[in-house]
Write a protein that holds these residues in place. Sequence first.
Motif, PDB file in Angstrom:
ATOM      1  N   SER A 145      45.184  43.675  35.402  1.00 40.02           N
ATOM      2  CA  SER A 145      45.247  44.089  36.812  1.00 40.02           C
ATOM      3  C   SER A 145      46.515  44.910  37.075  1.00 40.02           C
ATOM      4  O   SER A 145      46.489  45.838  37.882  1.00 40.02           O
ATOM      5  CB  SER A 145      45.255  42.862  37.735  1.00 40.02           C
ATOM      6  OG  SER A 145      44.187  42.009  37.430  1.00 40.02           O
ATOM      7  N   LYS A 149      40.361  40.071  42.851  1.00 43.65           N
ATOM      8  CA  LYS A 149      41.593  39.887  43.620  1.00 43.65           C
ATOM      9  C   LYS A 149      41.735  41.083  44.570  1.00 43.65           C
ATOM     10  O   LYS A 149      41.260  42.167  44.263  1.00 43.65           O
ATOM     11  CB  LYS A 149      42.798  39.889  42.677  1.00 43.65           C
ATOM     12  CG  LYS A 149      42.735  38.863  41.567  1.00 43.65           C
ATOM     13  CD  LYS A 149      43.896  39.053  40.601  1.00 43.65           C
ATOM     14  CE  LYS A 149      43.840  38.082  39.438  1.00 43.65           C
ATOM     15  NZ  LYS A 149      44.883  38.314  38.440  1.00 43.65           N
ATOM     16  N   LEU A 196      34.738  45.786  30.151  1.00 45.77           N
ATOM     17  CA  LEU A 196      35.882  46.214  29.347  1.00 45.77           C
ATOM     18  C   LEU A 196      35.438  46.780  27.993  1.00 45.77           C
ATOM     19  O   LEU A 196      35.961  47.796  27.527  1.00 45.77           O
ATOM     20  CB  LEU A 196      36.831  45.020  29.149  1.00 45.77           C
ATOM     21  CG  LEU A 196      38.008  45.247  28.219  1.00 45.77           C
ATOM     22  CD1 LEU A 196      38.911  46.362  28.737  1.00 45.77           C
ATOM     23  CD2 LEU A 196      38.794  43.954  28.062  1.00 45.77           C
ATOM     24  N   LYS A 202      45.685  41.397  24.185  1.00 45.76           N
ATOM     25  CA  LYS A 202      45.984  40.510  25.311  1.00 45.76           C
ATOM     26  C   LYS A 202      47.294  39.785  25.011  1.00 45.76           C
ATOM     27  O   LYS A 202      47.569  39.450  23.859  1.00 45.76           O
ATOM     28  CB  LYS A 202      44.871  39.470  25.522  1.00 45.76           C
ATOM     29  CG  LYS A 202      43.499  39.995  25.848  1.00 45.76           C
ATOM     30  CD  LYS A 202      43.326  40.697  27.206  1.00 45.76           C
ATOM     31  CE  LYS A 202      43.862  40.089  28.430  1.00 45.76           C
ATOM     32  NZ  LYS A 202      42.892  39.494  29.341  1.00 45.76           N
ATOM     33  N   ARG A 242      50.996  33.970  27.331  1.00 49.05           N
ATOM     34  CA  ARG A 242      52.308  33.524  27.814  1.00 49.05           C
ATOM     35  C   ARG A 242      52.532  32.045  27.565  1.00 49.05           C
ATOM     36  O   ARG A 242      53.643  31.602  27.386  1.00 49.05           O
ATOM     37  CB  ARG A 242      52.434  33.808  29.317  1.00 49.05           C
ATOM     38  CG  ARG A 242      52.500  35.276  29.650  1.00 49.05           C
ATOM     39  CD  ARG A 242      52.252  35.505  31.108  1.00 49.05           C
ATOM     40  NE  ARG A 242      50.927  35.028  31.478  1.00 49.05           N
ATOM     41  CZ  ARG A 242      50.491  34.880  32.700  1.00 49.05           C
ATOM     42  NH1 ARG A 242      51.289  35.159  33.706  1.00 49.05           N
ATOM     43  NH2 ARG A 242      49.275  34.451  32.935  1.00 49.05           N
ATOM     44  N   SER A 284      52.381  38.778  37.971  1.00 43.65           N
ATOM     45  CA  SER A 284      52.498  39.764  39.061  1.00 43.65           C
ATOM     46  C   SER A 284      52.581  39.050  40.412  1.00 43.65           C
ATOM     47  O   SER A 284      53.358  39.468  41.286  1.00 43.65           O
ATOM     48  CB  SER A 284      51.314  40.727  39.025  1.00 43.65           C
ATOM     49  OG  SER A 284      51.354  41.480  37.826  1.00 43.65           O
ATOM     50  N   SER A 285      51.801  37.985  40.603  1.00 43.33           N
ATOM     51  CA  SER A 285      51.815  37.280  41.904  1.00 43.33           C
ATOM     52  C   SER A 285      53.183  36.692  42.198  1.00 43.33           C
ATOM     53  O   SER A 285      53.685  36.778  43.323  1.00 43.33           O
ATOM     54  CB  SER A 285      50.816  36.134  41.924  1.00 43.33           C
ATOM     55  OG  SER A 285      49.558  36.597  41.657  1.00 43.33           O
TER      56      SER A 285
HETATM   57  N1  COA Z   1      53.442  39.463  31.402  1.00 47.37           N
HETATM   58  C1  COA Z   1      53.408  39.192  32.701  1.00 47.37           C
HETATM   59  N2  COA Z   1      52.296  38.822  33.366  1.00 47.37           N
HETATM   60  C2  COA Z   1      51.183  38.724  32.653  1.00 47.37           C
HETATM   61  C3  COA Z   1      51.129  38.998  31.278  1.00 47.37           C
HETATM   62  C4  COA Z   1      52.333  39.377  30.653  1.00 47.37           C
HETATM   63  N3  COA Z   1      52.389  39.648  29.357  1.00 47.37           N
HETATM   64  N4  COA Z   1      49.877  38.809  30.859  1.00 47.37           N
HETATM   65  C5  COA Z   1      49.176  38.421  31.917  1.00 47.37           C
HETATM   66  N5  COA Z   1      49.959  38.374  33.001  1.00 47.37           N
HETATM   67  C6  COA Z   1      49.580  37.945  34.348  1.00 47.37           C
HETATM   68  C7  COA Z   1      49.157  39.072  35.231  1.00 47.37           C
HETATM   69  O1  COA Z   1      50.262  39.648  35.898  1.00 47.37           O
HETATM   70  C8  COA Z   1      48.224  38.363  36.189  1.00 47.37           C
HETATM   71  O2  COA Z   1      49.012  37.747  37.181  1.00 47.37           O
HETATM   72  P1  COA Z   1      48.464  37.526  38.667  1.00 47.37           P
HETATM   73  O3  COA Z   1      47.242  36.659  38.540  1.00 47.37           O
HETATM   74  O4  COA Z   1      49.623  36.876  39.306  1.00 47.37           O
HETATM   75  O5  COA Z   1      48.153  38.904  39.193  1.00 47.37           O
HETATM   76  C9  COA Z   1      47.604  37.242  35.361  1.00 47.37           C
HETATM   77  O6  COA Z   1      48.438  37.102  34.241  1.00 47.37           O
HETATM   78  C10 COA Z   1      46.203  37.534  34.916  1.00 47.37           C
HETATM   79  O7  COA Z   1      46.173  38.779  34.286  1.00 47.37           O
HETATM   80  P2  COA Z   1      45.167  39.923  34.682  1.00 47.37           P
HETATM   81  O8  COA Z   1      45.828  41.205  34.356  1.00 47.37           O
HETATM   82  O9  COA Z   1      44.626  39.778  36.066  1.00 47.37           O
HETATM   83  O10 COA Z   1      44.123  39.763  33.542  1.00 47.37           O
HETATM   84  P3  COA Z   1      42.904  38.807  33.295  1.00 47.37           P
HETATM   85  O11 COA Z   1      43.280  37.958  32.146  1.00 47.37           O
HETATM   86  O12 COA Z   1      42.413  38.129  34.534  1.00 47.37           O
HETATM   87  O13 COA Z   1      41.799  39.858  32.816  1.00 47.37           O
HETATM   88  C11 COA Z   1      40.641  41.939  32.579  1.00 47.37           C
HETATM   89  C12 COA Z   1      41.713  41.151  33.345  1.00 47.37           C
HETATM   90  C13 COA Z   1      40.670  43.363  33.073  1.00 47.37           C
HETATM   91  C14 COA Z   1      40.959  41.920  31.091  1.00 47.37           C
HETATM   92  C15 COA Z   1      39.268  41.263  32.784  1.00 47.37           C
HETATM   93  O14 COA Z   1      39.103  40.944  34.153  1.00 47.37           O
HETATM   94  C16 COA Z   1      38.132  42.160  32.362  1.00 47.37           C
HETATM   95  O15 COA Z   1      37.895  42.371  31.186  1.00 47.37           O
HETATM   96  N6  COA Z   1      37.415  42.735  33.359  1.00 47.37           N
HETATM   97  C17 COA Z   1      36.357  43.707  33.095  1.00 47.37           C
HETATM   98  C18 COA Z   1      34.964  43.101  33.284  1.00 47.37           C
HETATM   99  C19 COA Z   1      34.482  42.505  31.997  1.00 47.37           C
HETATM  100  O16 COA Z   1      34.371  43.152  30.970  1.00 47.37           O
HETATM  101  N7  COA Z   1      34.165  41.182  32.056  1.00 47.37           N
HETATM  102  C20 COA Z   1      33.728  40.452  30.925  1.00 47.37           C
HETATM  103  C21 COA Z   1      34.890  40.136  30.049  1.00 47.37           C
HETATM  104  S1  COA Z   1      34.916  38.473  29.609  1.00 47.37           S
END
Ligand code: COA
Length: 162
Positions: free
Chosen positions: A9, A41, A73, A87, A90, A128-129
Motif C-alpha cells: 500500500s 483501506k 498481483l 515481501k 517484520r 504506515s498507520s
Molecule cells: N516496513 C514498514 N512497514 C511495513 C513493511 C516494512 N518492511 N512491510 C509491511 N509494512 C506495513 C505496511 O506499512 C502496512 O501498514 P498499515 O497497515 O499500517 O498501512 C502493513 O504492513 C501491511 O502492508 P500492505 O502494504 O498494506 O501490504 P499487504 O501485506 O496487506 O498486501 C498487497 C498488499 C498489494 C501485496 C496485496 O493486497 C495484494 O496482493 N493485492 C492485490 C490483489 C491480489 O492479488 N490478491 C490476492 C493475493 S493473495
Amino acid sequence: MNIAVYPGSFDPVTNGHLDIIRRAAKLYDRVIVAVLNNSAKTPLFSAAERVELIRRVTSDLPGVTAEAFDGLLVSFAKSKGAHVIIKGLRAVSDFEYEFQMALLNNKLCGDIETLFMVTSSHYSYISSSIIKEVASLGGSLDDLIPPGIVGDLLEKLGKGRT
Ligand code: COA
C-alpha cells in the motif's frame, strides 16, 4: 533480466519499506515497487501520490521503478515479466497472513515465487498507520520515514512542517 515486484500500500513509504527496496535492488536487475490502487483501506495519499513519493526516495537507485496497479498481483507481475514477489517480514505475526498470500499467489500462477526478506530489526516496529498516528500527534518522524517526504505527510495531515 531478473525482475522482482515489491507490492504494498505504501501509504506512505517508510524507512522499513526503503530498507527492503535497497536490499532487493542489490539482488535483482530491476525492482518494480507496485502500489496497490484499489485497497480496501482508505488511503491518505492517492495511488499517484504514493508512486511519486516512492520515485522521489528511490531516485538514487537506477534499477528501481514504481507504478500503481489494480487487480491481481500475479497478473501485474506477469505483465512485467517478473517471476519474483518480494515481501518484508517484520515479526512472526506477519508470517501467517504472508504465508497464505504466498501460497495463494503460487496457486494462481505457479511461475511466480515469493521471496521473504527479514526487515532490519531497526525497522521491525514500523507501519504506515503508526507513522501517520505519530505525525498527526506531533511526534518526531526522524528515522521513521525518509526526510524528503516528511513535508508531504505533514501537509497532507494539515500539520505543516514542525
Ligand atoms: N516496513 C514498514 N512497514 C511495513 C513493511 C516494512 N518492511 N512491510 C509491511 N509494512 C506495513 C505496511 O506499512 C502496512 O501498514 P498499515 O497497515 O499500517 O498501512 C502493513 O504492513 C501491511 O502492508 P500492505 O502494504 O498494506 O501490504 P499487504 O501485506 O496487506 O498486501 C498487497 C498488499 C498489494 C501485496 C496485496 O493486497 C495484494 O496482493 N493485492 C492485490 C490483489 C491480489 O492479488 N490478491 C490476492 C493475493 S493473495
